[in-house]
Scaffold this motif. Structure first.
Motif, PDB file in Angstrom:
ATOM      1  N   LEU A  42       0.861  -1.180   0.000  1.00 58.64           N
ATOM      2  CA  LEU A  42       0.000   0.000   0.000  1.00 58.64           C
ATOM      3  C   LEU A  42       0.900   1.233   0.000  1.00 58.64           C
ATOM      4  N   LEU A  43       0.844   1.989  -1.077  1.00 59.42           N
ATOM      5  CA  LEU A  43       1.616   3.230  -1.173  1.00 59.42           C
ATOM      6  C   LEU A  43       0.615   4.377  -1.318  1.00 59.42           C
ATOM      7  N   ARG A  44       0.738   5.351  -0.436  1.00 61.27           N
ATOM      8  CA  ARG A  44      -0.279   6.400  -0.354  1.00 61.27           C
ATOM      9  C   ARG A  44       0.071   7.615  -1.205  1.00 61.27           C
ATOM     10  N   CYS A  45      -0.977   8.210  -1.743  1.00 62.49           N
ATOM     11  CA  CYS A  45      -0.811   9.423  -2.549  1.00 62.49           C
ATOM     12  C   CYS A  45      -2.050  10.294  -2.348  1.00 62.49           C
ATOM     13  N   ASN A  46      -1.830  11.535  -1.984  1.00 63.49           N
ATOM     14  CA  ASN A  46      -2.902  12.525  -1.909  1.00 63.49           C
ATOM     15  C   ASN A  46      -2.555  13.676  -2.825  1.00 63.49           C
TER      16      ASN A  46
END
Lengths: 116, 114
Positions: B20-24
């Motif tokens: 899981l790699l987060r990006c906002n």
């Protein structure tokens, strides 16, 4: 269909020299973008060109840097009087013309510039 | 103006574990969103892209991402990590139109433990 070509892959310059980075877009692509990747940072947009036109140079440093994409031949990113802070990886990307490209850009392998 | 936030610089998972790699993102107009992967000393390769069609996007190598407008997020997932997934991952945003310059996050390095 060859991908985006960049040369040289590695370039070493001494302070004060000039660096010329070349980018040949994919066949049929008429849009070229240049990005710079500094150590420990993501890629930063520098300039967007179409054949014989600079469309957006908002990311280019005001001095010493210039770019061109002539009618014939590769796109050139030129850095005059290089300084150590110019050491970075420089990536070129190309995209096809037209709105149906959905903005996908294809990246070259980059040129790694080292300024001594 | 557009921007991308990728929290943390390094993620480590075990082989076979969820990635899981987060990006906002922040954008004043409907965005186009991308995930790119970069292997050492190589250029960027597109993993997947969101262009206002389906919100769940499937990409190459078993990766997928879900666009959530309410959360302004575009997190990248893969059910089972493989050793070959070890690389640096960049989330990027652009806008539709003639000038599709990309704004990148700082990137996340993914390590996969055997």
């Amino acid at each position: 269909n060859a991908g985006v070509m960049q040369n040289p892959r590695h370039l070493v310059r001494r302070r004060g020299q000039e660096a010329r980075l070349r980018c040949s877009p994919m066949k049929g692509h008429s849009h070229v973008y240049w990005y710079r990747q500094l150590p420990e940072e993501g890629l930063k947009f520098m300039v967007y060109l179409q054949k014989e036109n600079i469309i957006d140079e908002s990311g280019m440093p005001k001095e010493r840097f210039s770019a061109e994409f002539p009618k014939e031949g590769p796109s050139i990113l030129r850095i005059q009087q290089v300084v150590r802070g110019d050491s970075a990886a420089y990536f070129c990307a190309s995209s096809p013309p037209g709105v149906h490209s959905y903005n996908e850009q294809f990246f070259g392998p980059g040129t790694r510039l080292t300024v001594l | 103006a557009q921007s991308v936030t990728q929290l943390g610089s390094h993620v480590s998972v075990s082989e076979g574990a969820l990635v899981l790699l987060r990006c906002n993102y922040s954008s004043s107009v409907p965005p186009y969103l991308f995930w790119y992967v970069q292997y050492p000393n190589q250029g960027l390769q597109l993993l997947l892209k969101y262009t206002s069609a389906a919100t769940l996007v499937k990409g190459i190598n078993g990766f997928e991402a879900e666009f959530k407008k309410s959360e302004t997020s575009f997190h990248l997932t893969k059910p089972s990590a493989h050793m070959s997934d070890a690389a640096e991952y960049f989330c990027a945003v652009s806008r539709s139109g003639a000038n599709s310059k990309l704004t990148f996050g700082k990137g996340i390095t993914l390590s996969v433990r055997p």
